[in-house]
Design a protein around this motif. Structure first.
Motif, short mmCIF file in Angstrom:
data_model
loop_
_atom_site.label_atom_id
_atom_site.label_comp_id
_atom_site.label_asym_id
_atom_site.label_seq_id
_atom_site.Cartn_x
_atom_site.Cartn_y
_atom_site.Cartn_z
N MET A 254 -5.81 -2.34 5.80
CA MET A 254 -4.68 -1.76 5.06
C MET A 254 -5.16 -0.77 4.00
N MET A 255 -6.27 -1.05 3.35
CA MET A 255 -6.80 -0.12 2.36
C MET A 255 -7.32 1.15 3.01
N ILE B 228 0.83 -1.21 0.00
CA ILE B 228 0.00 0.00 0.00
C ILE B 228 0.86 1.26 0.00
N ARG B 229 2.08 1.14 -0.44
CA ARG B 229 2.97 2.29 -0.45
C ARG B 229 2.60 3.27 -1.56
N SER B 230 2.88 4.54 -1.32
CA SER B 230 2.72 5.58 -2.33
C SER B 230 4.10 6.05 -2.78
N ASP C 203 -3.09 8.75 1.89
CA ASP C 203 -3.09 9.51 0.63
C ASP C 203 -3.89 10.80 0.73
N ARG D 291 -4.29 3.17 3.74
CA ARG D 291 -3.79 3.77 2.49
C ARG D 291 -4.62 5.00 2.11
N GLN D 292 -5.94 4.88 2.20
CA GLN D 292 -6.81 6.00 1.86
C GLN D 292 -6.58 7.19 2.79
N GLN E 295 -6.90 -7.01 4.90
CA GLN E 295 -6.80 -6.22 3.67
C GLN E 295 -7.62 -4.94 3.74
#
Length: 222
Positions: free
Chosen positions: A207-208, A38-40, A215, A211-212, A204
């Protein structure tokens, strides 16, 4: 004192930093592996290691640990000096990032269980973009701020996540932490998410959500 541990550089010029603290008995490599998917590309990820020490809760077995843990109940004795020293170690990592050119308000602190960063963020003078608190219990109940915090992080964004099947840190501890946070910072900036069947681990969907959250607070700078 913690060390930089596992560092995942940004795929292009870094304009933000995420610091991720691991669970009791793990290392920074474990957190790095969990977040690898989940890296940016514009974010540098730092997953520090912590020293090995005897942990009372684990019959004095020596484990990688941020501080000693006597028990997990709300009335258990807490290792206040150890918690405060761990907080200072994390703050030192942020100071290093600021010196390298990443403003503290382009930084998110995140932690899993024992590695939660609540005490650190709410007692620092460094302005944070946000924090992620995964499967964590309320720290230093007796000496933690008892009323609204004032200063640079009173409106800090906080994502609080917990599994409803966690046998080590029950969901009730997560709920107590959430209610405590709403008294300390702007309640509108605190989000609590629960995950059905998740134990002392990550899933999962969690983790999402992380990530949201990341970001949104740390968008790329062109």
């Amino acid at each position: 004192m913690s060390t930089p541990g596992a560092v995942m550089p940004a795929a292009r010029k870094a304009s933000a930093t995420v610091v991720l603290l691991h669970i009791l008995g793990d290392t920074g490599h474990g957190r790095a592996e969990a977040f690898a998917g989940i890296r940016s590309s514009h974010i540098k990820y730092i997953c520090p290691h912590t020293p090995v020490m005897p942990v009372t809760l684990n019959v004095n077995t020596a484990l990688p640990s941020w501080f000693d843990i006597v028990g997990l109940s709300p009335d258990s004795h807490e290792d206040e000096p150890g918690i405060k020293q761990a907080a200072e170690n994390v703050k030192a990592l942020i100071d290093q990032e600021v010196k390298s050119g990443i403003p503290s308000n382009r930084t998110i602190w995140g932690g899993f269980s024992q590695g939660g960063t609540l005490y650190t963020v709410l007692t620092t003078e460094q302005s944070m973009a946000g924090i992620t608190v995964l499967s964590r219990w309320p720290p230093l109940g007796a000496s933690f701020p008892q009323g609204p915090v004032s200063g640079v992080n009173e409106d800090v964004s906080i994502l609080r996540c917990h599994g409803d099947g966690d046998p080590s840190v029950p969901l009730m501890s997560g709920s107590l932490t959430f209610e405590k946070l709403k008294l300390l910072v702007n309640p509108a900036t605190v989000t609590f998410k629960t995950y059905e069947g998740m134990t002392q681990s990550s899933c999962q969907q969690e983790m999402m959500d992380v990530r949201q959250f990341t970001d949104k607070l740390l968008p790329p700078i062109d």
